[in-house]
Design an enzyme around this catalytic site. Structure first.
Site, PDB file in Angstrom:
ATOM      1  N   GLY A  37     -24.179  22.888 -38.699  1.00 26.57           N
ATOM      2  CA  GLY A  37     -24.253  22.054 -37.500  1.00 26.57           C
ATOM      3  C   GLY A  37     -25.007  20.747 -37.687  1.00 26.57           C
ATOM      4  N   ASP A 168     -26.496   6.793  -0.337  1.00 25.25           N
ATOM      5  CA  ASP A 168     -27.930   7.118  -0.249  1.00 25.25           C
ATOM      6  C   ASP A 168     -28.755   5.848  -0.443  1.00 25.25           C
ATOM      7  OD1 ASP A 168     -27.938   6.576  -2.993  1.00 25.25           O
ATOM      8  OD2 ASP A 168     -28.020   8.681  -3.574  1.00 25.25           O
ATOM      9  N   LYS A 191     -29.859  10.450   2.223  1.00 22.89           N
ATOM     10  CA  LYS A 191     -29.456  11.692   1.551  1.00 22.89           C
ATOM     11  C   LYS A 191     -30.636  12.628   1.377  1.00 22.89           C
ATOM     12  CE  LYS A 191     -28.568  11.656  -3.118  1.00 22.89           C
ATOM     13  NZ  LYS A 191     -27.764  11.318  -4.299  1.00 22.89           N
TER      14      LYS A 191
HETATM   15  C1  R5P Z   1     -28.852   9.186  -7.709  1.00 20.55           C
HETATM   16  O1  R5P Z   1     -29.548   8.858  -6.796  1.00 20.55           O
HETATM   17  C2  R5P Z   1     -27.595   8.487  -8.043  1.00 20.55           C
HETATM   18  O2  R5P Z   1     -27.582   7.194  -7.506  1.00 20.55           O
HETATM   19  C3  R5P Z   1     -26.363   9.246  -7.559  1.00 20.55           C
HETATM   20  O3  R5P Z   1     -26.308   9.216  -6.157  1.00 20.55           O
HETATM   21  C4  R5P Z   1     -26.380  10.649  -8.026  1.00 20.55           C
HETATM   22  O4  R5P Z   1     -26.593  10.709  -9.392  1.00 20.55           O
HETATM   23  C5  R5P Z   1     -25.077  11.341  -7.673  1.00 20.55           C
HETATM   24  O5  R5P Z   1     -25.146  12.641  -8.133  1.00 20.55           O
HETATM   25  P1  R5P Z   1     -24.071  13.714  -7.759  1.00 20.55           P
HETATM   26  O6  R5P Z   1     -22.727  13.166  -8.088  1.00 20.55           O
HETATM   27  O7  R5P Z   1     -24.451  14.884  -8.629  1.00 20.55           O
HETATM   28  O8  R5P Z   1     -24.229  14.050  -6.311  1.00 20.55           O
END
Ligand code: R5P
Length: 300
Positions: A37, A168, A191
């Site tokens: 590996g 968010d 969020k």
């Molecule tokens: C985190 O705050 C990023 O901006 C994205 O909102 C986040 O990574 C999205 O993650 P997921 O698709 O797992 O909900």
């Protein structure tokens, strides 16, 4: 001498697209895997005295990081005078704080490792939130290519009467910039994440959505549960099916199928991570940034 362009395994298409915008020579980087590996990179022609552009697609970074580190280190051992990493997606930026007792800020440790094997870094929209600039954690020079102008151009071309929705608070920087460039309104939801796949978002203001197509814009889509929750809230307030745009299409596990089945009109991403949803090409902007990083190189 022209810079030598090398692609890590999985980044060949990205490097080929990138090379169309640069005057460089495509070198061969092969990664031999021993039966146990371990891996052994081989670079031909040897890059003695030359600048090297090393392109990698760093989704699933834990599977790829050591090989990238070894390839860059071997390029250095073989006499490369300047090594510029082209990492359209820069991972580990979300672990920018201690969220649970006993954790650490892995963004810093990851940055220290990468900084030790290159002279400069080019990337697209890293997840800068509590870390405000790459210079806080990377000790090498870096240039960030913004995805917003290309995303905005795509929306102007393809979506009638858009309204940008950031799912968010952390997405506000992209949502606001894209909306300003498109010349349309935007809103940002809030969020709460209770687990990797357990996400709730707030309801958008319905009056802003009337007669418009919502365009969800986020930097990273990983499990897609953030986008799915936002799409659900849009549906609740009677909005049209949203167009979903991701800068970095990680789509872990079943994420892509789950999002496509969530009543969305379309899923599109930038080509920072090779994926079926790629529809927004950032390679011209990446190539221009790489040229600037090469121009900043000390002469041989
Ligand atoms: C985190 O705050 C990023 O901006 C994205 O909102 C986040 O990574 C999205 O993650 P997921 O698709 O797992 O909900």
């Amino acid at each position: 001498m022209k810079p030598l362009l090398l692609a890590m395994p999985g980044a060949e298409a990205l490097a080929a697209a990138f090379s169309r915008h640069l005057d460089c020579e495509a070198g061969a980087l092969t990664l031999h895997r021993f039966p146990d590996g371990e891996s052994c990179p081989q670079i031909l022609p040897e890059p003695r005295g030359r600048a090297v552009l090393l392109v990698a697609a760093l989704d699933h970074p834990d599977d790829k990081l050591l090989a990238l580190y070894l390839a860059a280190s071997v390029a250095r051992e073989l006499g490369a005078r300047r090594i510029v990493l082209v990492l359209p997606y820069l991972p580990y930026m979300r672990q920018d704080a201690v969220f649970q007792p006993g954790q650490g800020i892995t963004a810093r440790h990851f940055a220290r490792l990468l900084s030790s094997c290159c002279d400069a870094l080019v990337t697209v929209d890293p997840h800068l939130h509590r870390i405000l600039s790459l210079d806080e954690v990377y000790s090498v020079a870096s240039e960030v290519v913004p995805a917003a102008p290309s995303i905005a151009a795509w929306i102007r071309d393809k979506v009638a009467n858009p309204v940008i929705v950031g799912p968010d608070g952390e997405s506000e920087q992209w949502a606001a910039q894209v909306a300003a460039l498109v010349g349309c309104p935007y809103t940002v939801l809030s969020k709460v994440r209770r687990g990797d796949r357990e996400v709730a978002v707030s309801q958008p203001p319905s009056q802003l959505l009337t007669g418009r197509t919502p365009v969800l814009v986020d930097d990273i889509v990983s499990t897609a549960r953030t986008m799915v929750a936002a799409a659900g809230q849009l549906q609740q307030v009677g909005a049209s099916a949203p167009v979903c745009i991701a800068v970095h299409a990680l789509f872990a596990g079943d994420a892509y199928a789950v999002l496509q089945g969530a009543g969305v009109a379309q899923v599109v991403s930038c080509n920072t991570v090779p994926h079926a949803s790629n529809g927004i090409d950032l390679t011209p902007a990446l190539a221009a940034a790489a040229l600037r990083m090469l121009a900043a190189a000390p002469s041989a």
